[in-house]
Design an enzyme around this catalytic site. Structure first.
Site, PDB file in Angstrom:
ATOM      1  N   LYS A  82       1.194   4.278  -2.965  1.00 43.33           N
ATOM      2  CA  LYS A  82       0.909   5.691  -2.720  1.00 43.33           C
ATOM      3  C   LYS A  82       2.130   6.571  -2.988  1.00 43.33           C
ATOM      4  O   LYS A  82       1.993   7.715  -3.444  1.00 43.33           O
ATOM      5  CB  LYS A  82       0.405   5.878  -1.291  1.00 43.33           C
ATOM      6  CG  LYS A  82      -0.958   5.226  -1.036  1.00 43.33           C
ATOM      7  CD  LYS A  82      -2.031   5.782  -1.957  1.00 43.33           C
ATOM      8  CE  LYS A  82      -3.412   5.257  -1.593  1.00 43.33           C
ATOM      9  NZ  LYS A  82      -4.480   5.820  -2.447  1.00 43.33           N
ATOM     10  N   TYR A 122       0.829  -1.213   0.000  1.00 42.13           N
ATOM     11  CA  TYR A 122       0.000   0.000   0.000  1.00 42.13           C
ATOM     12  C   TYR A 122       0.860   1.258   0.000  1.00 42.13           C
ATOM     13  O   TYR A 122       0.651   2.171  -0.799  1.00 42.13           O
ATOM     14  CB  TYR A 122      -0.918  -0.026   1.216  1.00 42.13           C
ATOM     15  CG  TYR A 122      -1.840   1.161   1.341  1.00 42.13           C
ATOM     16  CD1 TYR A 122      -3.001   1.246   0.583  1.00 42.13           C
ATOM     17  CD2 TYR A 122      -1.569   2.186   2.239  1.00 42.13           C
ATOM     18  CE1 TYR A 122      -3.868   2.322   0.713  1.00 42.13           C
ATOM     19  CE2 TYR A 122      -2.429   3.267   2.377  1.00 42.13           C
ATOM     20  CZ  TYR A 122      -3.571   3.328   1.610  1.00 42.13           C
ATOM     21  OH  TYR A 122      -4.423   4.411   1.741  1.00 42.13           O
TER      22      TYR A 122
END
Length: 259
Positions: free
Chosen positions: A168, A164
């Site tokens: 990002k 994750y």
């Protein structure tokens, strides 16, 4: 000029079309409501048709012009199909907000190829493909806005950032590349960086009250974020007021990142 006229000139989105992926819940829904409230014809994109209908109905109560596109952005074919459906429903957009995301965060040693691919497809590939599809048209018209939702995990590793956080970090680099490519033609690209926000995306972490309290204590304002905290920040980035702001990561985190 009266105050209302001045503020309208800065922030009105009348005559603009906005697309918000992940617009049926969480941060995306709050942003979509703000853009619709500022006058934009707003297209909500998400998978769950029932949630889409409920979100759109709530926004229409406030006289918003809101349309929905049910789509799965977890594959490239799905993104291309969604883009075609958006244009068929509302025409070429002036504002694209990429708020859809997946938050599968097993510890890095447990990240397999399936988790990695699913995370990158939705969190990074989809905003890239939507930018490639819509930014050239925005540039040809001389104005446009690309806005994405990043994360603290793009800058620091904590609470099992895993794939994750990588996605990002890539998203913020993508925004800078998009800014370099199209800002001279009036198309800005920026990201909002939340702290810990109480949304369905973070439901797993919210199962641990002690951790939630610790994250709130790390902020300067003393609480975790809620989706509505991002509405006016996104409105600023979508509006004429932000014409000279591009390639930036705007932290909306209650001081989390500097405390």
């Amino acid at each position: 000029m009266r105050a209302a006229e001045y503020l309208t000139a800065l922030f009105s989105l009348e005559g603009r079309t906005a697309v918000v992926t992940g617009g049926s819940s969480g941060i995306g829904r709050a942003i979509a409501a703000a853009l619709a409230g500022a006058g934009a014809r707003t297209v909500l994109v998400a998978r769950d048709e029932a949630r889409l209908a409920a979100a759109a109905a709530a926004m229409r109560v406030d006289d918003g012009d809101v349309l929905v596109v049910a789509a799965d952005l977890g594959s490239r074919d799905g993104v291309h199909a969604a883009a075609d459906a958006i244009v068929a429903a509302a025409g070429e957009p002036d504002i694209v907000v990429s708020a859809a995301g997946v938050n599968r965060r097993p510890p890095m040693p447990q990240v397999d190829e399936a988790v990695w691919d699913a995370t990158m497809r939705l969190n990074l590939d989809a905003p890239f493909l939507l930018g490639q599809r819509f930014a050239p048209g925005m540039a040809a018209r001389g104005s446009g806005r690309l806005i994405a939702i990043s994360s603290q995990q793009a800058h620091r590793a904590f609470v099992d950032s895993g794939a994750y956080g990588v996605s990002k970090a890539g998203l913020e680099a993508l925004a800078r590349s998009q800014a370099e490519a199209w800002s001279s033609a009036g198309v800005t690209s920026n990201v909002l960086v939340p702290g810990f926000v109480l949304t369905p995306l973070n439901a797993r972490l919210q199962e641990d009250p002690a951790r939630v309290a610790a994250l709130a204590a790390r902020t300067m304002v003393g609480r975790n974020g809620v989706p509505e905290d991002f509405a006016t920040a996104a409105l600023f980035l979508a509006s004429p007021a932000s014409a000279y702001v591009t390639g930036q990561s705007l932290f909306v985190d209650g001081g989390f990142s500097v405390h």
